[in-house]
Write a protein that holds these residues in place. Structure first.
Motif, PDB file in Angstrom:
ATOM      1  N   GLU A  34      20.688 -15.689 -23.288  1.00  0.00           N
ATOM      2  CA  GLU A  34      22.008 -16.295 -23.465  1.00  0.00           C
ATOM      3  C   GLU A  34      23.110 -15.379 -22.941  1.00  0.00           C
ATOM      4  O   GLU A  34      24.055 -15.832 -22.280  1.00  0.00           O
ATOM      5  CB  GLU A  34      22.240 -16.612 -24.942  1.00  0.00           C
ATOM      6  N   ALA A  35      22.987 -14.085 -23.228  1.00  0.00           N
ATOM      7  CA  ALA A  35      24.005 -13.135 -22.774  1.00  0.00           C
ATOM      8  C   ALA A  35      24.052 -13.059 -21.256  1.00  0.00           C
ATOM      9  O   ALA A  35      25.142 -13.057 -20.655  1.00  0.00           O
ATOM     10  CB  ALA A  35      23.727 -11.755 -23.369  1.00  0.00           C
ATOM     11  N   ILE A  36      22.885 -13.012 -20.625  1.00  0.00           N
ATOM     12  CA  ILE A  36      22.848 -12.942 -19.161  1.00  0.00           C
ATOM     13  C   ILE A  36      23.380 -14.237 -18.558  1.00  0.00           C
ATOM     14  O   ILE A  36      24.154 -14.225 -17.587  1.00  0.00           O
ATOM     15  CB  ILE A  36      21.410 -12.659 -18.686  1.00  0.00           C
ATOM     16  N   GLY A  37      23.000 -15.375 -19.126  1.00  0.00           N
ATOM     17  CA  GLY A  37      23.448 -16.652 -18.607  1.00  0.00           C
ATOM     18  C   GLY A  37      24.927 -16.883 -18.769  1.00  0.00           C
ATOM     19  O   GLY A  37      25.554 -17.581 -17.950  1.00  0.00           O
ATOM     20  N   ALA A  38      25.530 -16.306 -19.816  1.00  0.00           N
ATOM     21  CA  ALA A  38      26.960 -16.508 -20.065  1.00  0.00           C
ATOM     22  C   ALA A  38      27.836 -15.589 -19.224  1.00  0.00           C
ATOM     23  O   ALA A  38      29.051 -15.780 -19.153  1.00  0.00           O
ATOM     24  CB  ALA A  38      27.260 -16.290 -21.552  1.00  0.00           C
ATOM     25  N   ALA A  39      27.235 -14.583 -18.593  1.00  0.00           N
ATOM     26  CA  ALA A  39      28.017 -13.607 -17.831  1.00  0.00           C
ATOM     27  C   ALA A  39      28.590 -14.234 -16.569  1.00  0.00           C
ATOM     28  O   ALA A  39      27.934 -15.026 -15.898  1.00  0.00           O
ATOM     29  CB  ALA A  39      27.143 -12.413 -17.466  1.00  0.00           C
ATOM     30  N   ARG A  40      29.808 -13.874 -16.280  1.00  0.00           N
ATOM     31  CA  ARG A  40      30.454 -14.294 -15.033  1.00  0.00           C
ATOM     32  C   ARG A  40      31.079 -13.059 -14.399  1.00  0.00           C
ATOM     33  O   ARG A  40      31.620 -12.198 -15.082  1.00  0.00           O
ATOM     34  CB  ARG A  40      31.530 -15.353 -15.293  1.00  0.00           C
ATOM     35  N   GLY A  41      31.013 -12.974 -13.096  1.00  0.00           N
ATOM     36  CA  GLY A  41      31.506 -11.787 -12.423  1.00  0.00           C
ATOM     37  C   GLY A  41      30.519 -10.646 -12.538  1.00  0.00           C
ATOM     38  O   GLY A  41      29.352 -10.826 -12.909  1.00  0.00           O
ATOM     39  N   PHE A  42      30.984  -9.437 -12.225  1.00  0.00           N
ATOM     40  CA  PHE A  42      30.104  -8.268 -12.277  1.00  0.00           C
ATOM     41  C   PHE A  42      29.723  -7.981 -13.720  1.00  0.00           C
ATOM     42  O   PHE A  42      30.584  -7.750 -14.576  1.00  0.00           O
ATOM     43  CB  PHE A  42      30.798  -7.062 -11.668  1.00  0.00           C
ATOM     44  N   ALA A  43      28.432  -8.029 -14.015  1.00  0.00           N
ATOM     45  CA  ALA A  43      27.949  -7.839 -15.379  1.00  0.00           C
ATOM     46  C   ALA A  43      26.651  -7.052 -15.352  1.00  0.00           C
ATOM     47  O   ALA A  43      25.580  -7.624 -15.141  1.00  0.00           O
ATOM     48  CB  ALA A  43      27.746  -9.186 -16.073  1.00  0.00           C
TER      49      ALA A  43
END
Length: 755
Positions: free
Chosen positions: A219-228
């Protein structure tokens, strides 16, 4: 874009771009296109970096572009920026970075016209694998060699086949009619998976249920936008691969044209990753949408896979460190598995870190990058401590009834004092544990990170020890081949019948390697099926995959090997891991040795008990009270990492300082040291020298390799910018000092791993 002049990068140590004049009939030139140009007395391939309507070079000195590669789409501005950053950071010429990153087919102008043209390939069918070469006459050596090469290489193109047999094509056509050979026409830029091509519908895939920790990470990876940047810290067997698969599936569902790059540290890990990815995405991606990139591929295969990535046809690119420089115009996520592994650092030529470039590339493209490991590098752990990376934790194994193995330390000194029997370095408790697993039908794994039969051969009478005539190192005894072999330069000789110094016939091996342990296991555990996997047993293409398949199939009772078996493999029936000879790394001069040893032991320990079987790890040591072994027994990476980072901070070592290493090789050690001393004197004259610490030049641990004497000079600074500025100004002075110095080679490595 029409322009009269182009500025070209060449595979040359100079960082300069070279101006050339475009001929009127050459066609429109763009940055990112390849060209054939004259350079000195040769014609070479270069990369257009700029186009212009004018040039500052006098017209009399300008030379014409000879050919322009129009078959391959130009490399993107983002890819050019990536190679420019790598060249600047690692202090190399732009062409030295960009051109070797391309497959050989693009660096060969004779192949440009047919870059995207279909190619013919011949491969053995299942019937052919069963019949050949035994169905051929024993005297038909050329035909048998053709069949053997087909089996070993996997496929042959017409030119390769003709090189093996003058009438190869007619023979292959006859074998095709017999059902032994399959003839493929492969379009460049594709990489079809033949195993699934014949299936009308993909097989049903059972998707495992995510644990709460896995679901939170996805969920955390999927919700990331931009450089993460994410640091996925998961214990061995915690299901990190499943997190990668779910995150990539969500990405591809959200962005239908997106591409993803997945890096693994070693070639022998790619088959199982590729199988997992193909199985999971069989219903949603085309056969050629998943490709691999590594140095073990044939040149034609690597070119096809690279072009599939470059043209956007490949959606998932799986590869080793060289894949980080692949052209992926729609790259939207990067995954670096086992991110701590030293194999991500190139040790020849451009000495880059694929992990670090992956993070920079993700920042450049404003995308997510996932660094996964059970034992993250201390550099990555420190970045997460500082809040620059988001730490995701998988503290439990993914299989419901699977727990981390228990760790038992065997005190070898205590065993010796009590007079307990051992079997060629295998302690009594370890042998008993292997016999118990054999009776229960379970598998054991013996880890010894030293290949060969013994580290060397010696004479007790006069003290002679077999050494390499070209290196200041002992040669390794390889008993099955009856050879002494240098693992540094490749020198090889037959085993002498007697001591060359005194004539004593009682020469004997000293120490133990994997071959000797394999031999000892046959006596210590009678009836066990023993298999050795190391660099010697997996020299042929595909041999490692075949051996690992035997382990997974249950055809092996005891697996013995080097670091090749220590990481990434999911051995379902292994319930015991034995570790031999780990103590050497405890007293290494390299400050990273303890970090590497702990990671290695944690990784190999994780091979036990992955499928619900109770797992046990037995470590043989003479130092059972060492803090590293106690942290291992507790499976306490966090405690080990925090303690080691505190020691590094106190000692002013990375990641709290930034380093560069200047190495020199000379005909004599004095010449190498003198060159480094001159370099140190030159560095002291630079304006930023006050912010840089320079240590004395010293010989390397193994001073001589291939008759070249080696030394090194360490430079460090608390400021990365100051170090980079100093190195940039220092390089021209080093090149000037090289002339007449007696130095054969020198190189400057930024962020060295081996000091």
């Amino acid at each position: 874009m029409n322009a009269g002049f182009v500025r070209v990068a060449l595979d040359h140590p100079s960082s300069a771009l070279y101006d050339y004049r475009m001929a009127h009939d050459a066609g429109p030139a763009e940055p990112g296109m390849l060209v054939r140009v004259p350079f000195g007395r040769r014609d070479v391939v270069g990369l257009i970096c700029e186009v212009s309507a004018h040039s500052d070079v006098p017209a009399a000195k300008l030379r014409d572009v000879l050919a322009l590669c129009t078959a391959c789409p130009p490399l993107s501005p983002q890819w050019l920026a990536l190679t420019a950053f790598a060249a600047d950071y690692y202090q190399r010429g732009l062409g030295e970075v960009a051109l070797p990153a391309l497959p050989q087919a693009l660096r060969d102008p004779s192949r440009w016209a047919r870059l995207l043209a279909p190619e013919e390939r011949y491969r053995l069918s299942e019937a052919g694998r069963a019949a050949l070469p035994e169905a051929l006459p024993a005297r038909a050596q050329a035909l048998r060699r053709l069949a053997q090469e087909l089996a070993e290489r996997g496929e042959l193109d017409p030119a390769q086949a003709r090189a093996l047999h003058p009438k190869a094509i007619a023979t292959l056509d006859a074998w095709r009619e017999a059902g032994w050979v399959v003839h493929d026409v492969v379009e460049m830029g594709t990489a079809a998976n033949r195993a699934t091509q014949a299936e009308a519908t993909p097989p049903a895939v059972t998707v495992p249920r995510l644990s709460d920790e896995q679901a939170a990470a996805v969920e955390a990876i999927g919700a990331a936008r931009g450089f993460a940047p994410f640091l996925l810290h998961g214990v061995t067997g915690s299901g990190k691969t499943e997190v990668y698969l779910r995150a990539l599936a969500a990405l591809l569902a959200r962005e239908p044209e997106a591409q993803a790059l997945v890096l693994v540290p070693e070639i022998n890990l790619t088959p199982q990753f590729e199988a997992a990815f193909r199985t999971r995405f069989a219903a949603t991606l085309a056969n050629d949408a998943i490709v691999t990139l590594h140095s073990g591929l044939a040149e034609g295969e690597r070119a096809r896979h690279w072009l599939a990535a470059h043209t956007g046809r490949a959606r998932i690119v799986l590869g080793t460190r060289l894949a980080v420089l692949a052209s992926l115009p729609k790259l939207a996520m990067i995954v670096v598995d086992e991110e701590h592994d030293p194999a991500y650092k190139q040790q020849e030529g451009l000495r880059y870190s694929a992990r670090d470039l992956a993070v920079w590339r993700a920042k450049q493209l404003d995308i997510a990058v996932v660094l996964g490991s059970a034992t993250p590098s201390l550099e990555s752990w420190w970045q997460a401590d500082q809040g620059r990376y988001t730490r995701l934790t998988l503290a439990r194994r993914a299989v419901a009834d699977a727990v981390l193995p228990s760790v038992r330390l065997i005190d070898l000194e205590e065993e010796r004092r009590r007079g307990r029997a051992s079997f060629e370095g295998l302690s009594g408790p370890l042998v008993a544990a292997m016999k118990a697993r054999l009776e229960r039908g379970e598998q054991s794994l013996i880890f010894l990170n030293r290949r060969g039969y013994a580290p060397t051969l010696a004479c007790d009478a006069c003290g002679w020890v077999a050494g390499c005539p070209r290196c200041s190192a002992y040669v390794v005894l390889h008993k099955p081949e009856r050879a002494l072999r240098c693992h540094h330069c490749g020198w090889e000789a037959r085993i002498p019948h007697s001591c060359p110094e005194c004539g004593n016939v009682d020469i004997a091996p000293m120490g133990r390697g994997t071959q000797r342990i394999e031999e000892a296991l046959a006596s210590a555990v009678p009836g066990a099926r023993v298999l050795r996997i190391d660099a010697d047993s997996t020299r042929r293409k595909g041999s490692a995959q075949a051996l690992f398949s035997d382990v997974h199939a249950g055809d092996v009772d005891i697996l013995v090997g080097t670091q090749m078996i220590a990481k990434g493999h999911d051995f379902q029936r292994v319930s015991l891991v034995g570790v031999l000879n780990a103590d050497n790394a405890l007293f290494s001069h390299d400050f990273r040795a303890s970090e590497r040893l702990f990671a290695q032991l944690m990784q190999v320990s994780g091979r036990a008990g992955r499928a619900g079987l109770p797992g046990e790890v037995i470590v043989q040591t003479r130092y059972p009270r060492h803090a590293l072994y106690h942290a291992l027994a507790r499976q306490d990476y966090v405690g080990f990492a925090n303690t080691t980072l505190a020691e590094r901070r106190d000692a002013h070592l990375p990641p709290f300082v930034y380093q560069a290493l200047l190495r020199a090789e000379g005909r004599t050690l004095e010449a190498a040291l003198a060159f480094l001393a001159q370099g140190a004197e030159a560095l002291a004259t630079l304006p930023a020298a006050g912010r840089v610490t320079v240590y004395d030049a010293v010989p390397l641990t193994i001073v001589k390799v291939m008759n070249a004497h080696r030394a090194q000079l360490l430079v460090e600074s608390q400021s990365r910018a100051a170090l980079q500025a100093t190195l940039r100004a220092w390089l021209p002075l080093l090149r000037a000092n090289r002339a007449g110095s007696g130095v054969l080679r020198w190189n400057l490595e930024v962020d060295p791993l081996d000091i």
